[in-house]
Design an enzyme around this catalytic site. Structure first.
Site, mmCIF file in Angstrom:
data_model
loop_
_atom_site.group_PDB
_atom_site.id
_atom_site.type_symbol
_atom_site.label_atom_id
_atom_site.label_comp_id
_atom_site.label_asym_id
_atom_site.label_seq_id
_atom_site.Cartn_x
_atom_site.Cartn_y
_atom_site.Cartn_z
ATOM 1 C CE LYS A 88 -3.540 2.402 2.624
ATOM 2 N NZ LYS A 88 -4.510 2.329 3.715
ATOM 3 C CE LYS A 132 -5.928 1.871 -0.632
ATOM 4 N NZ LYS A 132 -6.352 1.983 0.714
HETATM 5 C C1 PBG Z 1 -7.461 3.202 5.523
HETATM 6 C C2 PBG Z 1 -7.698 3.187 4.063
HETATM 7 C C3 PBG Z 1 -7.509 4.197 3.109
HETATM 8 C C4 PBG Z 1 -8.008 3.700 1.902
HETATM 9 C C5 PBG Z 1 -8.452 2.414 2.158
HETATM 10 N N1 PBG Z 1 -8.218 2.100 3.496
HETATM 11 C C6 PBG Z 1 -7.040 5.579 3.238
HETATM 12 C C7 PBG Z 1 -5.652 5.905 3.553
HETATM 13 O O1 PBG Z 1 -4.768 5.075 3.694
HETATM 14 O O2 PBG Z 1 -5.454 7.100 3.713
HETATM 15 C C8 PBG Z 1 -8.058 4.447 0.618
HETATM 16 C C9 PBG Z 1 -9.089 3.980 -0.319
HETATM 17 C C10 PBG Z 1 -9.344 4.862 -1.481
HETATM 18 O O3 PBG Z 1 -8.714 5.913 -1.699
HETATM 19 O O4 PBG Z 1 -10.233 4.497 -2.240
HETATM 20 N N2 PBG Z 1 -6.149 3.214 5.915
#
Ligand code: PBG
Length: 331
Positions: A194, A254
């Site tokens: 991520k 992601k």
């Molecule tokens: C929680 C999380 C996030 C997203 C999914 N889970 C936000 C982040 O890390 O700031 C982002 C999902 C999206 O942008 O569609 N940590």
């Protein structure tokens, strides 16, 4: 006269020939739809930066679940917006928390695969994904809270918990806690790679989870100390490899579109099923361009999502899931 070395156009001769040699095709069953459930509302509310997406009240879940079923998507990923936030994000693991209630409802009403996002950022008043201590985010104290949250989701009936906090050791901590609590059949889909991405902008706006200053706590403006640096594919491979060893059943990359190389590398390197998350910014980019007449929305979604599958993702988590599924079912 000289002839072309090969006539590639023979493979593009008709729609049926193109179908036969395409190599990859999208299917509604390869899609997972993210759902926002908001404890503070009693009627569905549109999300300004994400046209076509909504916050749902608990009582309104029936309708959206029916839509998922008739669209033929395989699962949903549940996000909660709690009534209360605090320093430790305690509502994340509450047995009567919003996600826990939503999961019970969805499992009662459907056979959809239920994934739950396991993170603290929607639940903490400072917006970080973990516990703030000293002058940073405390990895190991956060692990306990993530594990507790995951167990509460499992208790509510989640099929897969999906840790997204990017704390080291989170998959191992959660696997251990699930097994100890008798949930050895509940799986883990880890947000393994991520990246610290500007493409989460519309999501953070939607769930008010941007890092913010709280009096008496360290002021850390971004998630750069825990989410991945987007420049390194090798770090992404290490992250995925650790999560696989720690017990992840499914790993995720992601965002998706700017990281097709990471998806492709993960596919080549690991046999673990691979998910890709087409995040809020990827979705809104296409939606807003289409609203301005700059792109054909349907074609743009089909193209980007096919590219994500072509790169090697088994399935895609996307806000466009329901629309795309309908388009696919029309064919
Ligand atoms: C929680 C999380 C996030 C997203 C999914 N889970 C936000 C982040 O890390 O700031 C982002 C999902 C999206 O942008 O569609 N940590």
């Amino acid at each position: 006269m000289s002839f072309p070395e090969a006539r590639m156009r023979r493979l593009r001769k008709s729609e049926n020939v193109r179908e036969l040699v395409s190599g990859v095709r999208l299917d509604a069953r390869d899609l997972v739809y993210p759902i926002f459930v908001n404890e503070k509302i009693s009627a569905r509310r549109g999300i300004a930066g994400m046209p076509g997406q909504y916050h749902h009240p608990l009582q309104g879940l029936g309708k959206i679940i029916k839509e998922c079923e008739s669209a033929g998507v395989s699962g949903v990923l549940v996000f909660g917006i709690p009534g209360e936030m605090d320093e430790l994000g305690s509502q994340a693991s509450a047995d009567d928390g919003i996600v826990q209630k939503a999961v019970r409802t969805i499992k009662e009403k459907s056979n959809l695969v239920v994934f739950t996002d396991v993170c603290l950022c929607q639940y903490t008043n400072h917006g970080h994904c973990g516990v703030l201590a000293g002058n940073g985010v405390d990895n190991d104290r956060t692990l306990e809270l993530l594990a507790k949250t995951a167990v509460s989701h499992a208790h509510a009936g989640a099929d897969f918990v999906a840790p997204s906090a990017m704390m080291d050791g989170q998959v191992k901590a959660i696997r251990g806690a699930l097994d100890e609590s008798g949930f050895s059949d509940v799986g883990i889909m880890s947000y393994a790679a991520k990246f610290a991405s500007s493409f989460y902008g519309p999501f953070r706006d939607a769930v008010e989870s941007s890092p913010k200053k709280v009096k008496g706590l360290p002021n850390i403006r971004d998630r750069g100390t825990y989410q991945m640096d987007f420049r390194s594919v090798r770090q992404a491979m290490r992250e995925i490899s650790l999560d696989v060893r720690e017990g992840a059943d499914i790993v995720m990359v992601k965002p998706a579109l700017p990281y097709l190389d990471v998806i492709a590398a993960a596919r080549r390197t690991f046999a673990t099923p691979l998910a890709a998350y087409q995040v809020s910014g990827e979705y809104s980019m296409i939606k807003l361009a289409a609203e301005r007449g700059l792109m054909d929305e349907k074609k743009a979604f089909l193209e980007t999502m096919t590219a994500i599958r072509r790169a090697g993702a088994n399935f895609i988590i996307t806000y466009a899931a329901l629309e795309v599924a309908k388009w696919l079912n029309e064919n």
